[in-house]
Design an enzyme around this catalytic site. Structure first.
Site, PDB file in Angstrom:
ATOM      1  CB  SER A  58      -0.871  -0.005   1.265  1.00  0.00           C
ATOM      2  OG  SER A  58      -1.437   1.273   1.502  1.00  0.00           O
TER       3      SER A  58
ATOM      4  CE1 TYR B 214      -3.994  -2.372   4.755  1.00  0.00           C
ATOM      5  CE2 TYR B 214      -3.203  -0.115   4.497  1.00  0.00           C
ATOM      6  CZ  TYR B 214      -3.647  -1.311   3.940  1.00  0.00           C
ATOM      7  OH  TYR B 214      -3.728  -1.424   2.573  1.00  0.00           O
TER       8      TYR B 214
END
Length: 271
Positions: free
Chosen positions: A150, A163
């Site tokens: 990401s 995350y």
């Protein structure tokens, strides 16, 4: 032998495993690899209907497809590599797409939620990469491993501590594996998407070109095929000298860091 003499799928078997291929980026990747001549093994967590659509799409492209149940947070997550590689008859490419996230402020996240995100987004992909590399070495050829991370592999986000930590960790794992396995002909790279129109971001794929994003230089979210095309490049002979790299696919979002002061005051400080 010249580069032009190499099969379009690579000097390794045209056999790939894609996790999280029941929707979104994983599904788009599996279908694109099938279009480029790969037989594909896909994993199924809960969306059996989505996995069925992916399988049908792969077979319509004239390629074989096998499916296997998968839980990225399981300590036995790596077993799915052997299950699918046995069905495929080998393994040339692994694409780690399956993941999860949690939008919780750091003061409020529980240990269980933290552990679930780290297990799913960091430990699971490592276990699959390790098992894939062992398989490639045992079969006597190199291969490609691509980890989907990401933009938060590179920058933090409020409410995404677990995350971001997992994706940053996977980015460093990618570099370490690339360093160790390059001599075996195995390249390891990461692809770091920004906002992509998927179920995970609460969007339909068609919204990629119709949703306004003034904070992104392109003015919109990305489409799953725009990420899949980069993954397919890294899985191909064209990327034979690329390893340990992180390909950011975000429409230029990370370039906007210096403009953060232009955001509405206070809005960025909450989830």
């Amino acid at each position: 032998m010249t580069q032009n003499d190499i099969d379009a799928r690579g000097p390794f078997p045209g056999l790939a495993i894609v996790t999280g291929a029941d929707s979104g980026i994983g599904q788009a990747t599996a279908l694109l690899l099938a279009s480029e001549g790969f037989d594909v093994g896909i994993t199924v967590h809960s969306d059996t209907a989505g996995a069925g659509e992916t399988r049908q799409g792969i077979e319509q492209r004239g390629q074989r497809c096998f499916t296997a149940p998968f839980d990225a947070a399981s300590p036995h997550a790596g077993d799915v590599v052997d299950t699918l590689a046995d069905q495929l008859g080998g393994l040339g490419v692994l694409v780690n797409v399956a993941g999860t996230g949690a939008s919780t402020m750091a003061l409020d996240i529980t240990l269980d939620d933290w552990a679930q995100v780290i297990a799913t987004d960091l430990t699971g992909p490592f276990l699959l990469a390790q098992r894939a590399a062992r398989r490639m070495l045992a079969d006597g050829h190199g291969g490609r491993i691509i980890n989907v991370t990401s933009v938060h592999e590179h920058v933090p986000r409020v409410g995404s501590t677990a995350y971001s930590a997992a994706k940053a960790g996977l980015g460093m794992v990618t570099k370490n594996l690339a360093l160790e396995w390059a001599r075996h002909g195995i390249t390891v790279n990461s692809v770091a998407p920004g906002e992509i129109s998927t179920e995970m971001t609460g969007q339909d794929e068609s919204e990629a070109f119709h949703t306004h994003r003034p904070g992104n230089p392109t003015g919109r979210p990305g489409h799953v095929n725009e990420v899949a095309s980069v993954i397919a490049f890294l899985a191909s002979p064209r990327a034979s000298y690329v390893t340990g790299a992180s390909y950011v696919v975000d429409g230029g979002l990370l370039l906007m860091a210096a403009h953060g002061h232009d955001e509405a005051e206070g809005d960025w400080q909450t989830v």
